[in-house]
Each structure stands twice: as structure tokens, then as C-alpha cells.
Scaffold this motif. Structure first.
Motif, PDB file in Angstrom:
ATOM      1  N   GLN A  52       0.850  -1.186   0.000  1.00 34.71           N
ATOM      2  CA  GLN A  52       0.000   0.000   0.000  1.00 34.71           C
ATOM      3  C   GLN A  52       0.891   1.244   0.000  1.00 34.71           C
ATOM      4  O   GLN A  52       1.780   1.377   0.842  1.00 34.71           O
ATOM      5  CB  GLN A  52      -0.911   0.024   1.232  1.00 34.71           C
ATOM      6  CG  GLN A  52      -1.887   1.196   1.196  1.00 34.71           C
ATOM      7  CD  GLN A  52      -2.896   1.180   2.341  1.00 34.71           C
ATOM      8  OE1 GLN A  52      -2.605   0.697   3.433  1.00 34.71           O
ATOM      9  NE2 GLN A  52      -4.071   1.715   2.080  1.00 34.71           N
ATOM     10  N   LEU A  69       0.302  -8.666   4.635  1.00 35.39           N
ATOM     11  CA  LEU A  69       0.242 -10.106   4.376  1.00 35.39           C
ATOM     12  C   LEU A  69      -1.160 -10.531   3.937  1.00 35.39           C
ATOM     13  O   LEU A  69      -2.158 -10.139   4.553  1.00 35.39           O
ATOM     14  CB  LEU A  69       0.656 -10.847   5.650  1.00 35.39           C
ATOM     15  CG  LEU A  69       0.826 -12.359   5.593  1.00 35.39           C
ATOM     16  CD1 LEU A  69       1.794 -12.780   4.494  1.00 35.39           C
ATOM     17  CD2 LEU A  69       1.304 -12.872   6.949  1.00 35.39           C
ATOM     18  N   PRO A  81      -5.611 -10.873   7.986  1.00 39.34           N
ATOM     19  CA  PRO A  81      -4.554 -10.971   9.004  1.00 39.34           C
ATOM     20  C   PRO A  81      -5.054 -10.641  10.414  1.00 39.34           C
ATOM     21  O   PRO A  81      -4.499 -11.143  11.385  1.00 39.34           O
ATOM     22  CB  PRO A  81      -3.502  -9.955   8.534  1.00 39.34           C
ATOM     23  CG  PRO A  81      -4.135  -9.147   7.467  1.00 39.34           C
ATOM     24  CD  PRO A  81      -5.274  -9.930   6.929  1.00 39.34           C
ATOM     25  N   THR A  82      -6.116  -9.834  10.520  1.00 38.87           N
ATOM     26  CA  THR A  82      -6.633  -9.553  11.864  1.00 38.87           C
ATOM     27  C   THR A  82      -7.184 -10.831  12.493  1.00 38.87           C
ATOM     28  O   THR A  82      -7.246 -10.960  13.711  1.00 38.87           O
ATOM     29  CB  THR A  82      -7.750  -8.484  11.842  1.00 38.87           C
ATOM     30  OG1 THR A  82      -8.783  -8.928  10.971  1.00 38.87           O
ATOM     31  CG2 THR A  82      -7.227  -7.152  11.357  1.00 38.87           C
ATOM     32  N   VAL A  85      -3.326 -13.545  12.352  1.00 31.94           N
ATOM     33  CA  VAL A  85      -2.068 -13.150  13.004  1.00 31.94           C
ATOM     34  C   VAL A  85      -2.092 -13.437  14.517  1.00 31.94           C
ATOM     35  O   VAL A  85      -1.142 -14.010  15.053  1.00 31.94           O
ATOM     36  CB  VAL A  85      -1.683 -11.686  12.680  1.00 31.94           C
ATOM     37  CG1 VAL A  85      -0.582 -11.184  13.615  1.00 31.94           C
ATOM     38  CG2 VAL A  85      -1.231 -11.555  11.230  1.00 31.94           C
ATOM     39  N   ILE A  94       3.981 -17.493  13.957  1.00 36.26           N
ATOM     40  CA  ILE A  94       4.296 -16.148  13.467  1.00 36.26           C
ATOM     41  C   ILE A  94       5.794 -16.017  13.206  1.00 36.26           C
ATOM     42  O   ILE A  94       6.211 -15.198  12.384  1.00 36.26           O
ATOM     43  CB  ILE A  94       3.809 -15.056  14.459  1.00 36.26           C
ATOM     44  CG1 ILE A  94       3.785 -13.675  13.787  1.00 36.26           C
ATOM     45  CG2 ILE A  94       4.677 -15.011  15.708  1.00 36.26           C
ATOM     46  CD1 ILE A  94       2.783 -13.494  12.703  1.00 36.26           C
ATOM     47  N   SER A 127       5.645  -8.679  14.682  1.00 36.95           N
ATOM     48  CA  SER A 127       4.970  -8.986  15.939  1.00 36.95           C
ATOM     49  C   SER A 127       5.986  -8.941  17.080  1.00 36.95           C
ATOM     50  O   SER A 127       7.148  -9.291  16.893  1.00 36.95           O
ATOM     51  CB  SER A 127       4.346 -10.379  15.824  1.00 36.95           C
ATOM     52  OG  SER A 127       4.149 -10.915  17.104  1.00 36.95           O
ATOM     53  N   GLU A 157       7.639  -2.104  11.411  1.00 36.56           N
ATOM     54  CA  GLU A 157       6.525  -1.505  12.157  1.00 36.56           C
ATOM     55  C   GLU A 157       6.196  -2.341  13.388  1.00 36.56           C
ATOM     56  O   GLU A 157       5.992  -3.552  13.290  1.00 36.56           O
ATOM     57  CB  GLU A 157       5.267  -1.412  11.277  1.00 36.56           C
ATOM     58  CG  GLU A 157       5.421  -0.457  10.128  1.00 36.56           C
ATOM     59  CD  GLU A 157       4.085  -0.044   9.503  1.00 36.56           C
ATOM     60  OE1 GLU A 157       3.017  -0.515   9.947  1.00 36.56           O
ATOM     61  OE2 GLU A 157       4.128   0.750   8.550  1.00 36.56           O
ATOM     62  N   GLY A 245      -5.204   5.125   7.260  1.00 30.64           N
ATOM     63  CA  GLY A 245      -6.656   5.022   7.152  1.00 30.64           C
ATOM     64  C   GLY A 245      -7.318   6.281   6.613  1.00 30.64           C
ATOM     65  O   GLY A 245      -8.472   6.557   6.923  1.00 30.64           O
ATOM     66  N   PRO A 271      -4.053  -1.331  -0.797  1.00 33.47           N
ATOM     67  CA  PRO A 271      -2.990  -2.332  -0.922  1.00 33.47           C
ATOM     68  C   PRO A 271      -3.110  -3.011  -2.284  1.00 33.47           C
ATOM     69  O   PRO A 271      -4.214  -3.316  -2.723  1.00 33.47           O
ATOM     70  CB  PRO A 271      -3.298  -3.314   0.215  1.00 33.47           C
ATOM     71  CG  PRO A 271      -4.122  -2.537   1.191  1.00 33.47           C
ATOM     72  CD  PRO A 271      -4.913  -1.558   0.369  1.00 33.47           C
TER      73      PRO A 271
HETATM   74  P1  C2E Z   1      -1.779  -2.263  10.342  1.00 31.48           P
HETATM   75  O1  C2E Z   1      -0.336  -2.569  10.327  1.00 31.48           O
HETATM   76  O2  C2E Z   1      -2.216  -1.114  11.169  1.00 31.48           O
HETATM   77  O3  C2E Z   1      -2.173  -2.083   8.811  1.00 31.48           O
HETATM   78  C1  C2E Z   1      -3.135  -1.175   8.319  1.00 31.48           C
HETATM   79  C2  C2E Z   1      -4.446  -1.877   8.009  1.00 31.48           C
HETATM   80  O4  C2E Z   1      -5.392  -0.894   7.582  1.00 31.48           O
HETATM   81  C3  C2E Z   1      -4.359  -2.875   6.856  1.00 31.48           C
HETATM   82  O5  C2E Z   1      -5.301  -3.886   7.139  1.00 31.48           O
HETATM   83  C4  C2E Z   1      -4.811  -2.030   5.661  1.00 31.48           C
HETATM   84  O6  C2E Z   1      -5.294  -2.807   4.587  1.00 31.48           O
HETATM   85  C5  C2E Z   1      -5.906  -1.231   6.307  1.00 31.48           C
HETATM   86  N1  C2E Z   1      -6.186   0.030   5.601  1.00 31.48           N
HETATM   87  C6  C2E Z   1      -5.381   0.758   4.807  1.00 31.48           C
HETATM   88  N2  C2E Z   1      -5.986   1.879   4.367  1.00 31.48           N
HETATM   89  C7  C2E Z   1      -7.217   1.883   4.936  1.00 31.48           C
HETATM   90  C8  C2E Z   1      -8.339   2.804   4.865  1.00 31.48           C
HETATM   91  O7  C2E Z   1      -8.307   3.850   4.212  1.00 31.48           O
HETATM   92  N3  C2E Z   1      -9.437   2.464   5.594  1.00 31.48           N
HETATM   93  C9  C2E Z   1      -9.503   1.327   6.341  1.00 31.48           C
HETATM   94  N4  C2E Z   1     -10.633   1.075   7.003  1.00 31.48           N
HETATM   95  N5  C2E Z   1      -8.473   0.438   6.412  1.00 31.48           N
HETATM   96  C10 C2E Z   1      -7.349   0.717   5.716  1.00 31.48           C
HETATM   97  P2  C2E Z   1      -4.949  -5.432   6.935  1.00 31.48           P
HETATM   98  O8  C2E Z   1      -4.111  -5.616   5.705  1.00 31.48           O
HETATM   99  O9  C2E Z   1      -6.210  -6.199   7.057  1.00 31.48           O
HETATM  100  O10 C2E Z   1      -4.015  -5.760   8.182  1.00 31.48           O
HETATM  101  C11 C2E Z   1      -4.516  -5.693   9.472  1.00 31.48           C
HETATM  102  C12 C2E Z   1      -3.424  -5.813  10.500  1.00 31.48           C
HETATM  103  O11 C2E Z   1      -2.813  -7.108  10.439  1.00 31.48           O
HETATM  104  C13 C2E Z   1      -2.276  -4.833  10.306  1.00 31.48           C
HETATM  105  O12 C2E Z   1      -2.621  -3.558  10.829  1.00 31.48           O
HETATM  106  C14 C2E Z   1      -1.167  -5.525  11.067  1.00 31.48           C
HETATM  107  O13 C2E Z   1      -1.282  -5.271  12.444  1.00 31.48           O
HETATM  108  C15 C2E Z   1      -1.474  -6.990  10.803  1.00 31.48           C
HETATM  109  N6  C2E Z   1      -0.596  -7.480   9.714  1.00 31.48           N
HETATM  110  C16 C2E Z   1      -0.733  -7.369   8.380  1.00 31.48           C
HETATM  111  N7  C2E Z   1       0.300  -7.935   7.724  1.00 31.48           N
HETATM  112  C17 C2E Z   1       1.130  -8.418   8.685  1.00 31.48           C
HETATM  113  C18 C2E Z   1       2.397  -9.115   8.656  1.00 31.48           C
HETATM  114  O14 C2E Z   1       3.016  -9.371   7.602  1.00 31.48           O
HETATM  115  N8  C2E Z   1       2.929  -9.477   9.869  1.00 31.48           N
HETATM  116  C19 C2E Z   1       2.310  -9.174  11.051  1.00 31.48           C
HETATM  117  N9  C2E Z   1       2.901  -9.553  12.200  1.00 31.48           N
HETATM  118  N10 C2E Z   1       1.140  -8.508  11.112  1.00 31.48           N
HETATM  119  C20 C2E Z   1       0.555  -8.136   9.952  1.00 31.48           C
END
Ligand code: C2E
Ligand code: MG
Ligand code: MG
Ligand code: MG
Length: 288
Positions: A52, A69, A81-82, A85, A94, A127, A157, A245, A271
Motif C-alpha cells: 500500500q 500479508l 490478518p486480523t 495473526v 508467526i 509482531s 513496524e 486510514g 494495498p
Molecule cells: P496495520 O499494520 O495497522 O495495517 C493497516 C491496516 O489498515 C491494513 O489492514 C490495511 O489494509 C488497512 N487500511 C489501509 N488503508 C485503509 C483505509 O483507508 N481504511 C480502512 N478502514 N483500512 C485501511 P490489513 O491488511 O487487514 O491488516 C490488518 C493488520 O494485520 C495490520 O494492521 C497488522 O497489524 C497486521 N498485519 C498485516 N500484515 C502483517 C504481517 O506481515 N505481519 C504481522 N505480524 N502482522 C501483519
């Protein structure tokens, strides 16, 4: 006494019933399904990274990306992932998954560089379970070395809440990571309980304002002042500020007035697959 015995039996029965509610059973089953699926996912190549864009507010240029992811299961399609993960964290998966994410992001950065693209830093979510494993910093250094990626192109991050649960023990790992040359990002800022002294001592380069504050900007009682204060504090600490967001023009306008450095959100880019992001990099200037 029969009445008392009956009472105990009922009470116990009720407790048992409460313990095995159908809802809970369903959740437990779902959990087991996810865990079982995760065990096969790496081998079956079911994971992908999406990217993204992050847009600099002053120049309008793409100045970064967050790798997110994506898990496509054969039976249940995409799983968020919510959902998976937290389960991967609890069962320890993880760690190998996170190593795959790091390696895949670095492999992709290298591939973009090899195509002659002007690559921006890519942020990978880490994580705390990974962070606290002995040898984590070394594994990051090894992956950078093996993929030939310059450390400044990788950002890590970490979410504020999880980090602060054991702030002191994280500090030395963060310092090791900094000494490798990668950048550190505090994710979901504002949802945890960081003290000002921690914020000052932690070596974070970037602070990401949590989506909840950005969404609030559109509501009646939305508080642009809080967002402004966070930006002011980060600027004072010489940290770059990213708002996540961002979905509306109104949010964007307020963030511009408050001199936020960069934005990420559906308004400026969802993304996308690696090839789509390469297109953005090749095009130079994005839409705004
Ligand atoms: P995060 O790191 O805070 O990632 C941002 C989340 O917000 C992502 O959700 C993204 O798709 C979403 N997002 C981006 N722009 C917007 C927007 O304008 N509005 C809204 N409502 N949402 C938006 P995603 O991809 O579902 O990931 C959720 C969480 O999962 C991430 O929050 C992160 O904490 C975790 N995550 C994702 N990929 C990985 C990874 O590779 N490893 C680990 N450990 N955690 C991951
Ligand atoms: Mg993140
Ligand atoms: Mg976040
Ligand atoms: Mg989050």
C-alpha cells in the motif's frame, strides 16, 4: 440433603453448559481450522504480500509502502490478518511466517531495483513475539545481506500497545536493529499507553497515527487538535509522521493544514500486488 445435592448438580450443569456454549465451540473449531491451515500455508505457497503506497503530502510523490500479508486458503478463500495473526502469534507460527514476510519483502525490493525502478522504503509489520525471540536482529541482518538490500530501504513496524507491555526488554533489540541501519516505525500510535519518557528514549524514526483518530476527523466531535498535537510532538522528537486510514478529502485537507508528512489510506491507494506498485514507481508521480 437431596435438595442441596440437586442444587450442586444444577449449578455444575449450568457451569458446564456455560463452558461449552455452542458459540465457543464454534470459535474453538474455527481456531483449530486456522491453526491447521497455517501449518500448511507456507509449504503450499498460500501467502502473498500486497503493497500500500504512502504519499508525501507536500510533494504528492510516493515515498513509501507498507507490505501487508495476504493469505488465500484453498477452502475458505482470503482470510484477514486480523483473524490469523493473533492465532499465529499464540502457536508460535508467526516466527517462520514473519521470516517469510521479511525475506519476501526484501526479495521484492531487490527485484524492483534490478528492474531499474527508483525504490522507496518498504515497511514490514513485526509482531512482538518475533521481536522477543533471541536472534531476531541477526536474522534481519542476514536477510538484508542475502538479498542484497540496503538497510535504509527496510522499515519495521511495531504496534504501540504490544511494545509497551514490556518496554524495557524491547529496548536492546530495538537498538540492535537501529545499528543495522533499518528504520523503526511505531504503528497504531495513540491506542497504547506510551509515556513521554519512553517516546523520547525509544529510537523510532516514524510515528503512524492510528486510523481511529483519522476517522474521527470527519465526525461532529472529531478532534483535529489531538491529531495536531501528535504531529507537533513527533516533529519535536524529529520523527516523521504518517496518518493511516485516510479515506476522505476532508481528512486529507485537515492533515495538510496540520503539516502531516505522509498519508496512507484508501483515498490515495489501496494495498495492491507487487506489479501494480511497480507501475506506481515507474509512473513517478501518482494521482495527487
Ligand atoms: P496495520 O499494520 O495497522 O495495517 C493497516 C491496516 O489498515 C491494513 O489492514 C490495511 O489494509 C488497512 N487500511 C489501509 N488503508 C485503509 C483505509 O483507508 N481504511 C480502512 N478502514 N483500512 C485501511 P490489513 O491488511 O487487514 O491488516 C490488518 C493488520 O494485520 C495490520 O494492521 C497488522 O497489524 C497486521 N498485519 C498485516 N500484515 C502483517 C504481517 O506481515 N505481519 C504481522 N505480524 N502482522 C501483519
Ligand atoms: Mg502496520
Ligand atoms: Mg496501523
Ligand atoms: Mg492495526
Amino acid at each position: 440433603n437431596a435438595d442441596i445435592a440437586m442444587y450442586h448438580a444444577k449449578a455444575q450443569g449450568r457451569n458446564n453448559c456455560q463452558f461449552f456454549t455452542p458459540e465457543m465451540n464454534e470459535r474453538a473449531v474455527q481456531r483449530l481450522l486456522i491453526e491447521g491451515g497455517l501449518r500448511r500455508a507456507l509449504g503450499n505457497q498460500e501467502f502473498r504480500l500486497h503493497y500500500q503506497p504512502q504519499i508525501n503530502l507536500a510533494s504528492g510523490a510516493v515515498t513509501g509502502a507498507e507490505a501487508l500479508l495476504r493469505w488465500r486458503t484453498p477452502d475458505h478463500g482470503l482470510v484477514s490478518p486480523t483473524q490469523f495473526v493473533p492465532i499465529a502469534e499464540e502457536c508460535g507460527l508467526i516466527v517462520p511466517i514473519g521470516q517469510w514476510v521479511l525475506r519476501e519483502a526484501c526479495r521484492q525490493i531487490r527485484a524492483w531495483q534490478d528492474r531499474g525502478l527508483c525504490v522507496v522504503p518498504v515497511a514490514v509489520n513485526i509482531s512482538v513475539v518475533e521481536l522477543r525471540r533471541p536472534g531476531f536482529a541477526e536474522s534481519v541482518a542476514r536477510i538484508l545481506y542475502e538479498t542484497g538490500v540496503p538497510p535504509h530501504l527496510l522499515e519495521l513496524e511495531l504496534t504501540e500497545t504490544r511494545l509497551m507491555q514490556d518496554a524495557e526488554s524491547s529496548m536492546s533489540v530495538l537498538r540492535s536493529l537501529k545499528s543495522i541501519g533499518v528504520k523503526l516505525v511505531m504503528d497504531d500510535f495513540g491506542t497504547g499507553y506510551s509515556s513521554l519518557s519512553y517516546l523520547r528514549r525509544f529510537p523510532f524514526d516514524v510515528l503512524k497515527i492510528d486510523q481511529s483518530f483519522i476517522h474521527d476527523l470527519d465526525s461532529e466531535d472529531g478532534d483535529a487538535g489531538i491529531v495536531g498535537a501528535i504531529i507537533g510532538m513527533a516533529t519535536h522528537l524529529r520523527q516523521k509522521v504518517v496518518a493511516e486510514g485516510v479515506e476522505t478529502e476532508q481528512q486529507l485537507a485537515l492533515l495538510r493544514i496540520r503539516q502531516c508528512d505522509a498519508v496512507q489510506g484508501h483515498l490515495v491507494g489501496r494495498p495492491m500486488e507487487a506489479d501494480g506498485f511497480a507501475g506506481l514507481l515507474a509512473g513517478g508521480m501518482p494521482a495527487r
